[in-house]
Write a protein that holds these residues in place. Sequence first.
Motif, PDB file in Angstrom:
ATOM      1  N   HIS A  83     -18.115  16.433  -6.353  1.00 37.43           N
ATOM      2  CA  HIS A  83     -18.786  17.603  -6.914  1.00 37.43           C
ATOM      3  C   HIS A  83     -19.179  17.354  -8.371  1.00 37.43           C
ATOM      4  O   HIS A  83     -20.286  17.722  -8.790  1.00 37.43           O
ATOM      5  CB  HIS A  83     -17.870  18.825  -6.807  1.00 37.43           C
ATOM      6  CG  HIS A  83     -18.573  20.116  -7.063  1.00 37.43           C
ATOM      7  ND1 HIS A  83     -19.299  20.781  -6.104  1.00 37.43           N
ATOM      8  CD2 HIS A  83     -18.673  20.856  -8.203  1.00 37.43           C
ATOM      9  CE1 HIS A  83     -19.816  21.877  -6.624  1.00 37.43           C
ATOM     10  NE2 HIS A  83     -19.447  21.958  -7.900  1.00 37.43           N
ATOM     11  N   ARG A 102      -2.434  30.316 -10.336  1.00 35.79           N
ATOM     12  CA  ARG A 102      -3.218  30.828  -9.218  1.00 35.79           C
ATOM     13  C   ARG A 102      -2.813  30.054  -7.967  1.00 35.79           C
ATOM     14  O   ARG A 102      -2.820  28.824  -7.966  1.00 35.79           O
ATOM     15  CB  ARG A 102      -4.712  30.621  -9.503  1.00 35.79           C
ATOM     16  CG  ARG A 102      -5.638  30.744  -8.290  1.00 35.79           C
ATOM     17  CD  ARG A 102      -5.797  32.164  -7.807  1.00 35.79           C
ATOM     18  NE  ARG A 102      -6.531  32.214  -6.549  1.00 35.79           N
ATOM     19  CZ  ARG A 102      -7.850  32.432  -6.459  1.00 35.79           C
ATOM     20  NH1 ARG A 102      -8.560  32.592  -7.547  1.00 35.79           N
ATOM     21  NH2 ARG A 102      -8.424  32.477  -5.273  1.00 35.79           N
ATOM     22  N   GLN A 132     -11.728  27.292 -18.223  1.00 32.60           N
ATOM     23  CA  GLN A 132     -12.130  28.270 -17.206  1.00 32.60           C
ATOM     24  C   GLN A 132     -13.027  27.630 -16.158  1.00 32.60           C
ATOM     25  O   GLN A 132     -12.859  27.849 -14.950  1.00 32.60           O
ATOM     26  CB  GLN A 132     -12.871  29.439 -17.860  1.00 32.60           C
ATOM     27  CG  GLN A 132     -11.979  30.410 -18.620  1.00 32.60           C
ATOM     28  CD  GLN A 132     -12.789  31.557 -19.202  1.00 32.60           C
ATOM     29  OE1 GLN A 132     -13.940  31.390 -19.598  1.00 32.60           O
ATOM     30  NE2 GLN A 132     -12.204  32.728 -19.265  1.00 32.60           N
ATOM     31  N   TRP A 133     -13.986  26.838 -16.614  1.00 30.78           N
ATOM     32  CA  TRP A 133     -14.934  26.215 -15.675  1.00 30.78           C
ATOM     33  C   TRP A 133     -14.217  25.295 -14.698  1.00 30.78           C
ATOM     34  O   TRP A 133     -14.458  25.358 -13.488  1.00 30.78           O
ATOM     35  CB  TRP A 133     -15.988  25.428 -16.464  1.00 30.78           C
ATOM     36  CG  TRP A 133     -16.894  24.640 -15.567  1.00 30.78           C
ATOM     37  CD1 TRP A 133     -17.968  25.107 -14.863  1.00 30.78           C
ATOM     38  CD2 TRP A 133     -16.772  23.251 -15.244  1.00 30.78           C
ATOM     39  NE1 TRP A 133     -18.533  24.089 -14.126  1.00 30.78           N
ATOM     40  CE2 TRP A 133     -17.823  22.942 -14.341  1.00 30.78           C
ATOM     41  CE3 TRP A 133     -15.896  22.245 -15.650  1.00 30.78           C
ATOM     42  CZ2 TRP A 133     -18.011  21.666 -13.827  1.00 30.78           C
ATOM     43  CZ3 TRP A 133     -16.085  20.970 -15.131  1.00 30.78           C
ATOM     44  CH2 TRP A 133     -17.123  20.684 -14.232  1.00 30.78           C
ATOM     45  N   ARG A 179     -10.948  25.123 -13.833  1.00 34.86           N
ATOM     46  CA  ARG A 179     -10.021  25.767 -12.891  1.00 34.86           C
ATOM     47  C   ARG A 179     -10.770  26.607 -11.852  1.00 34.86           C
ATOM     48  O   ARG A 179     -10.357  26.671 -10.684  1.00 34.86           O
ATOM     49  CB  ARG A 179      -8.970  26.588 -13.634  1.00 34.86           C
ATOM     50  CG  ARG A 179      -9.444  27.781 -14.404  1.00 34.86           C
ATOM     51  CD  ARG A 179      -8.255  28.442 -15.110  1.00 34.86           C
ATOM     52  NE  ARG A 179      -8.583  29.691 -15.731  1.00 34.86           N
ATOM     53  CZ  ARG A 179      -8.719  29.906 -17.036  1.00 34.86           C
ATOM     54  NH1 ARG A 179      -8.522  28.905 -17.891  1.00 34.86           N
ATOM     55  NH2 ARG A 179      -9.005  31.099 -17.511  1.00 34.86           N
ATOM     56  N   ASN A 180     -11.886  27.224 -12.242  1.00 35.12           N
ATOM     57  CA  ASN A 180     -12.678  27.967 -11.259  1.00 35.12           C
ATOM     58  C   ASN A 180     -13.285  27.022 -10.225  1.00 35.12           C
ATOM     59  O   ASN A 180     -13.388  27.364  -9.041  1.00 35.12           O
ATOM     60  CB  ASN A 180     -13.788  28.756 -11.958  1.00 35.12           C
ATOM     61  CG  ASN A 180     -13.262  29.948 -12.728  1.00 35.12           C
ATOM     62  OD1 ASN A 180     -12.157  30.430 -12.464  1.00 35.12           O
ATOM     63  ND2 ASN A 180     -14.024  30.428 -13.693  1.00 35.12           N
ATOM     64  N   LEU A 181     -13.664  25.823 -10.665  1.00 41.26           N
ATOM     65  CA  LEU A 181     -14.220  24.847  -9.733  1.00 41.26           C
ATOM     66  C   LEU A 181     -13.159  24.400  -8.723  1.00 41.26           C
ATOM     67  O   LEU A 181     -13.429  24.295  -7.529  1.00 41.26           O
ATOM     68  CB  LEU A 181     -14.741  23.640 -10.511  1.00 41.26           C
ATOM     69  CG  LEU A 181     -15.264  22.463  -9.683  1.00 41.26           C
ATOM     70  CD1 LEU A 181     -16.402  22.910  -8.762  1.00 41.26           C
ATOM     71  CD2 LEU A 181     -15.709  21.321 -10.595  1.00 41.26           C
ATOM     72  N   VAL A 210     -10.519  26.072  -7.770  1.00 40.34           N
ATOM     73  CA  VAL A 210     -10.269  27.202  -6.867  1.00 40.34           C
ATOM     74  C   VAL A 210     -11.388  27.285  -5.817  1.00 40.34           C
ATOM     75  O   VAL A 210     -11.119  27.471  -4.624  1.00 40.34           O
ATOM     76  CB  VAL A 210     -10.165  28.522  -7.664  1.00 40.34           C
ATOM     77  CG1 VAL A 210     -10.205  29.724  -6.726  1.00 40.34           C
ATOM     78  CG2 VAL A 210      -8.878  28.539  -8.479  1.00 40.34           C
ATOM     79  N   GLU A 211     -12.615  27.145  -6.270  1.00 40.04           N
ATOM     80  CA  GLU A 211     -13.762  27.208  -5.347  1.00 40.04           C
ATOM     81  C   GLU A 211     -13.681  26.121  -4.276  1.00 40.04           C
ATOM     82  O   GLU A 211     -13.973  26.363  -3.098  1.00 40.04           O
ATOM     83  CB  GLU A 211     -15.050  27.056  -6.148  1.00 40.04           C
ATOM     84  CG  GLU A 211     -16.323  27.038  -5.301  1.00 40.04           C
ATOM     85  CD  GLU A 211     -17.555  26.712  -6.142  1.00 40.04           C
ATOM     86  OE1 GLU A 211     -18.515  26.180  -5.571  1.00 40.04           O
ATOM     87  OE2 GLU A 211     -17.530  26.986  -7.353  1.00 40.04           O
ATOM     88  N   LEU A 212     -13.266  24.931  -4.663  1.00 37.60           N
ATOM     89  CA  LEU A 212     -13.245  23.806  -3.733  1.00 37.60           C
ATOM     90  C   LEU A 212     -12.025  23.808  -2.810  1.00 37.60           C
ATOM     91  O   LEU A 212     -12.113  23.349  -1.664  1.00 37.60           O
ATOM     92  CB  LEU A 212     -13.276  22.483  -4.499  1.00 37.60           C
ATOM     93  CG  LEU A 212     -14.556  22.158  -5.277  1.00 37.60           C
ATOM     94  CD1 LEU A 212     -14.355  20.870  -6.090  1.00 37.60           C
ATOM     95  CD2 LEU A 212     -15.741  22.032  -4.352  1.00 37.60           C
ATOM     96  N   HIS A 213     -10.891  24.330  -3.306  1.00 38.77           N
ATOM     97  CA  HIS A 213      -9.649  24.070  -2.585  1.00 38.77           C
ATOM     98  C   HIS A 213      -8.782  25.287  -2.249  1.00 38.77           C
ATOM     99  O   HIS A 213      -7.827  25.151  -1.474  1.00 38.77           O
ATOM    100  CB  HIS A 213      -8.790  23.084  -3.373  1.00 38.77           C
ATOM    101  CG  HIS A 213      -9.390  21.715  -3.469  1.00 38.77           C
ATOM    102  ND1 HIS A 213      -9.511  20.890  -2.385  1.00 38.77           N
ATOM    103  CD2 HIS A 213      -9.929  21.041  -4.517  1.00 38.77           C
ATOM    104  CE1 HIS A 213     -10.095  19.759  -2.754  1.00 38.77           C
ATOM    105  NE2 HIS A 213     -10.356  19.830  -4.033  1.00 38.77           N
TER     106      HIS A 213
END
Length: 300
Positions: free
Chosen positions: A118, A164, A288-289, A291-293, A295-298
């Motif tokens: 990614h 998270r 932030q970017w 950790r959000n990525l 979370v989005e992926l996994h």
Amino acid sequence: MELHDIDLNLLVVFDQLMAERKVSKVAENLGLGQPAVSNALARLRKLLGDELFLRTSAGMQPTPFAEQLAASVGLALGMLHSAVNARSTFDPGRSERRFSIGMTDIGEIYFLPQLMQHLHRVAPQVSITTVRNTAVNLKDAMEAGQVDLAIGLLPQLKSGFFQRRLFEQKYVCLVRRRHPLTRRKLQEADFFAAEHLAVVSAGTGHGRVDQILDRSAPQRKVRLTVPHYVAIGHILQSSDLVATVPHRLAERMVAPFELAVLPHPVKLPEIAIHLFWHAKYQKDPANQWLRNLIVELHAD
């Protein structure tokens, strides 16, 4: 004591000493001379009426009072840092940022292929460094910004950290594709009659599973013990050994090593895997970017 009695820079020095434990390293990080750091520490000792740090062969060790102050000072400085940098942004497409993530070898096998794929598309100049959660003082390293995020079962990261939940891990048996145990449903008696490959992953949640299996009767016939999961695909591929592994790791190893996944016959606990970050970097755009990525992926 009132806040106007304290120079904020003294608290910055204190926070760095908690993380680094060496005057020379703190001086380097802050762009100061060592005498300036020593002078700041002397002023803070006088203000607070405590030695704060004691010189030992292992570096500057904090006193109990310093340990008590550390979390509050770190959190306060982090909030101030976020406030004064609130307008800053993060552009992944142009950034050359190097992120550091604490994870196990399982984490590297499971998370990194998809993450790096990614990043290649959306952040081609961003790079990742991984560190073992057990190889560093993770709490101090994350507070100092040396490690950006951590992934795993990490009960030591409590005060001063956000987390998270990503997913829960169940355990399965992993064997070569044409192993005799694949011919019928795996029973508990067959499991304990087989020879095993055991992974001693000290300092991780996976040790709890080994403790349960080692307390069982009968006991596993452990023929080989290794300290990590990296080599187990190669070993299982050419032997009749059985390994107990997290199912998400097993999914990644089945195709490359021609292995088979079997439901585990022993009742084992599921382990929750979390993403952690320090409160100081809660509003940091780059943190932030990333950790959000993840979370989005996994995240389930």
